[in-house]
Design a protein around this motif. Structure first.
Motif, PDB file in Angstrom:
ATOM      1  N   ALA A  69       2.265 -32.605 -19.912  1.00  0.00           N
ATOM      2  CA  ALA A  69       2.910 -33.674 -20.683  1.00  0.00           C
ATOM      3  C   ALA A  69       4.055 -33.110 -21.513  1.00  0.00           C
ATOM      4  N   ARG A  70       4.630 -32.024 -21.025  1.00  0.00           N
ATOM      5  CA  ARG A  70       5.730 -31.366 -21.727  1.00  0.00           C
ATOM      6  C   ARG A  70       6.882 -31.150 -20.756  1.00  0.00           C
ATOM      7  N   PRO A  71       8.117 -31.442 -21.160  1.00  0.00           N
ATOM      8  CA  PRO A  71       9.238 -31.256 -20.235  1.00  0.00           C
ATOM      9  C   PRO A  71       9.509 -29.785 -19.945  1.00  0.00           C
ATOM     10  N   ARG A  72      10.184 -29.542 -18.841  1.00  0.00           N
ATOM     11  CA  ARG A  72      10.559 -28.179 -18.481  1.00  0.00           C
ATOM     12  C   ARG A  72      11.546 -27.616 -19.500  1.00  0.00           C
ATOM     13  N   LEU A  73      11.623 -26.289 -19.555  1.00  0.00           N
ATOM     14  CA  LEU A  73      12.461 -25.608 -20.538  1.00  0.00           C
ATOM     15  C   LEU A  73      13.922 -26.024 -20.428  1.00  0.00           C
ATOM     16  N   TRP A  74      14.437 -26.186 -19.212  1.00  0.00           N
ATOM     17  CA  TRP A  74      15.846 -26.540 -19.056  1.00  0.00           C
ATOM     18  C   TRP A  74      16.142 -27.921 -19.638  1.00  0.00           C
ATOM     19  N   VAL A  75      15.160 -28.813 -19.583  1.00  0.00           N
ATOM     20  CA  VAL A  75      15.343 -30.145 -20.182  1.00  0.00           C
ATOM     21  C   VAL A  75      15.407 -30.029 -21.696  1.00  0.00           C
ATOM     22  N   ARG A  76      14.496 -29.221 -22.268  1.00  0.00           N
ATOM     23  CA  ARG A  76      14.452 -29.053 -23.723  1.00  0.00           C
ATOM     24  C   ARG A  76      15.723 -28.408 -24.269  1.00  0.00           C
ATOM     25  N   LEU A  77      16.263 -27.454 -23.508  1.00  0.00           N
ATOM     26  CA  LEU A  77      17.418 -26.692 -24.005  1.00  0.00           C
ATOM     27  C   LEU A  77      18.763 -27.324 -23.672  1.00  0.00           C
ATOM     28  N   LEU A  78      18.885 -27.899 -22.464  1.00  0.00           N
ATOM     29  CA  LEU A  78      20.195 -28.315 -21.974  1.00  0.00           C
ATOM     30  C   LEU A  78      20.444 -29.818 -21.969  1.00  0.00           C
ATOM     31  N   VAL A  79      19.370 -30.594 -22.062  1.00  0.00           N
ATOM     32  CA  VAL A  79      19.535 -32.053 -21.978  1.00  0.00           C
ATOM     33  C   VAL A  79      19.244 -32.747 -23.315  1.00  0.00           C
ATOM     34  N   ASN A  80      18.051 -32.484 -23.854  1.00  0.00           N
ATOM     35  CA  ASN A  80      17.614 -33.215 -25.047  1.00  0.00           C
ATOM     36  C   ASN A  80      18.587 -33.157 -26.227  1.00  0.00           C
ATOM     37  N   PRO A  81      19.198 -32.000 -26.517  1.00  0.00           N
ATOM     38  CA  PRO A  81      20.114 -31.972 -27.676  1.00  0.00           C
ATOM     39  C   PRO A  81      21.275 -32.950 -27.557  1.00  0.00           C
ATOM     40  N   PHE A  82      21.612 -33.342 -26.339  1.00  0.00           N
ATOM     41  CA  PHE A  82      22.741 -34.246 -26.134  1.00  0.00           C
ATOM     42  C   PHE A  82      22.315 -35.700 -25.954  1.00  0.00           C
ATOM     43  N   VAL A  83      21.015 -35.924 -25.817  1.00  0.00           N
ATOM     44  CA  VAL A  83      20.492 -37.264 -25.554  1.00  0.00           C
ATOM     45  C   VAL A  83      19.890 -37.897 -26.806  1.00  0.00           C
ATOM     46  N   HIS A  84      19.150 -37.108 -27.567  1.00  0.00           N
ATOM     47  CA  HIS A  84      18.401 -37.638 -28.705  1.00  0.00           C
ATOM     48  C   HIS A  84      19.157 -37.444 -30.020  1.00  0.00           C
ATOM     49  N   LYS A  85      18.985 -38.414 -30.920  1.00  0.00           N
ATOM     50  CA  LYS A  85      19.713 -38.393 -32.192  1.00  0.00           C
ATOM     51  C   LYS A  85      18.891 -37.714 -33.285  1.00  0.00           C
ATOM     52  N   ARG A  86      19.546 -36.812 -33.997  1.00  0.00           N
ATOM     53  CA  ARG A  86      18.919 -36.083 -35.096  1.00  0.00           C
ATOM     54  C   ARG A  86      19.828 -36.166 -36.306  1.00  0.00           C
ATOM     55  N   GLY A  87      19.289 -36.691 -37.430  1.00  0.00           N
ATOM     56  CA  GLY A  87      20.098 -36.930 -38.618  1.00  0.00           C
ATOM     57  C   GLY A  87      20.473 -35.673 -39.376  1.00  0.00           C
ATOM     58  N   LYS A  88      21.376 -35.838 -40.333  1.00  0.00           N
ATOM     59  CA  LYS A  88      21.831 -34.725 -41.168  1.00  0.00           C
ATOM     60  C   LYS A  88      20.701 -34.244 -42.084  1.00  0.00           C
TER      61      LYS A  88
ATOM     62  N   ASN B 103       7.400 -38.478 -26.626  1.00  0.00           N
ATOM     63  CA  ASN B 103       7.940 -39.804 -26.304  1.00  0.00           C
ATOM     64  C   ASN B 103       7.801 -40.133 -24.820  1.00  0.00           C
ATOM     65  N   GLY B 104       6.911 -39.430 -24.125  1.00  0.00           N
ATOM     66  CA  GLY B 104       6.802 -39.587 -22.683  1.00  0.00           C
ATOM     67  C   GLY B 104       6.401 -40.970 -22.215  1.00  0.00           C
ATOM     68  N   VAL B 105       5.575 -41.668 -22.997  1.00  0.00           N
ATOM     69  CA  VAL B 105       5.129 -43.001 -22.582  1.00  0.00           C
ATOM     70  C   VAL B 105       5.644 -44.101 -23.516  1.00  0.00           C
ATOM     71  N   GLY B 106       6.470 -43.729 -24.491  1.00  0.00           N
ATOM     72  CA  GLY B 106       7.002 -44.730 -25.400  1.00  0.00           C
ATOM     73  C   GLY B 106       7.961 -44.119 -26.406  1.00  0.00           C
ATOM     74  N   GLU B 107       8.899 -44.912 -26.847  1.00  0.00           N
ATOM     75  CA  GLU B 107       9.915 -44.439 -27.790  1.00  0.00           C
ATOM     76  C   GLU B 107       9.297 -43.987 -29.105  1.00  0.00           C
ATOM     77  N   VAL B 108       9.917 -42.981 -29.708  1.00  0.00           N
ATOM     78  CA  VAL B 108       9.561 -42.552 -31.057  1.00  0.00           C
ATOM     79  C   VAL B 108      10.818 -42.636 -31.905  1.00  0.00           C
ATOM     80  N   VAL B 109      10.778 -43.505 -32.913  1.00  0.00           N
ATOM     81  CA  VAL B 109      11.923 -43.711 -33.798  1.00  0.00           C
ATOM     82  C   VAL B 109      11.472 -43.463 -35.227  1.00  0.00           C
TER      83      VAL B 109
END
Length: 204
Positions: free
Chosen positions: A27-46, A80-86
């Motif tokens: 239930a955990r994404p592969r390392l390449w997803v965590r490093l190369l995709v997620n930082p550009f997809v998910h929003k993280r506040g200041k 957030n695999g089965v539902g959004e986390v906001v």
């Protein structure tokens, strides 16, 4: 038709894409997803701090958003695999918390240690099949602004906790909790409510 729509509509392509993102049985994404995709997809506040030893099990196909000036402490897990986390602004997620979507946290939510907030349940009705392999069911959890949840609590799928409610340590919340109230126990029940006329917390 977009590439994403094409993949979703084709079972074979969907299976391949799923394998590329998630190792089988995990239930955990592969390392390449965590490093190369997620930082550009998910929003993280200041000014938000996510400790190195926390597990951000986030997938690009589902929304994850965290506001400004939040902290996610060590050994917490967010999935957030089965539902959004906001998550809103100024939220504190304590040591060893587990948050499984779909979950929405308001502003100034305070979570102590070892709390489980899960919008996910496994089916169990078919006695010839292990619950682990049965279809999952999800229900949105909403925790409104200014809520304080004590250590070792469990918040179950489908629950809404109203604004400025307090959940006592060790409670299991299985039903909605109204705003400006204190709830404790297993299952949690309301023992106090705030009276705006007397400006005091009264016992129920």
């Amino acid at each position: 038709m977009s590439l994403l729509s094409t993949i979703k509509s084709n079972p074979k392509l969907k299976k391949i894409a799923h394998w590329l993102i998630i190792p089988p049985g995990q239930a955990r994404p592969r390392l390449w997803v965590r490093l190369l995709v997620n930082p550009f997809v998910h929003k993280r506040g200041k000014n938000t701090v996510i400790r190195f030893n926390s597990r951000m099990d986030l997938f690009p196909f589902s929304k994850f958003e965290i506001g400004n000036s939040c902290i996610v402490e060590d050994f917490a897990t967010i999935n957030n695999g089965v539902g959004e986390v906001v998550i809103g602004n100024n939220v504190g997620i304590g040591l060893s918390n587990v948050i499984i979507g779909p979950v929405k946290l308001g502003n100034y939510v305070m979570l102590a240690q070892n709390i489980v907030i899960s919008g996910l349940n496994h089916g169990y009705e078919d006695v010839s099949t292990p619950p682990r392999t049965q279809k999952v069911v999800t229900k949105q959890i909403i925790i409104e602004d200014d809520v304080w949840i004590g250590a070792n609590c469990v918040i179950t799928a489908g629950v809404t906790i109203g604004k400025h409610a307090v959940i006592g340590a060790g409670s299991v919340v299985t039903k909605d909790i109204p705003q400006f109230s204190v709830a404790v126990g297993n299952p949690a029940r309301v023992i106090k409510k705030y009276d705006f006329e007397t400006k005091s917390w009264g016992k129920i």
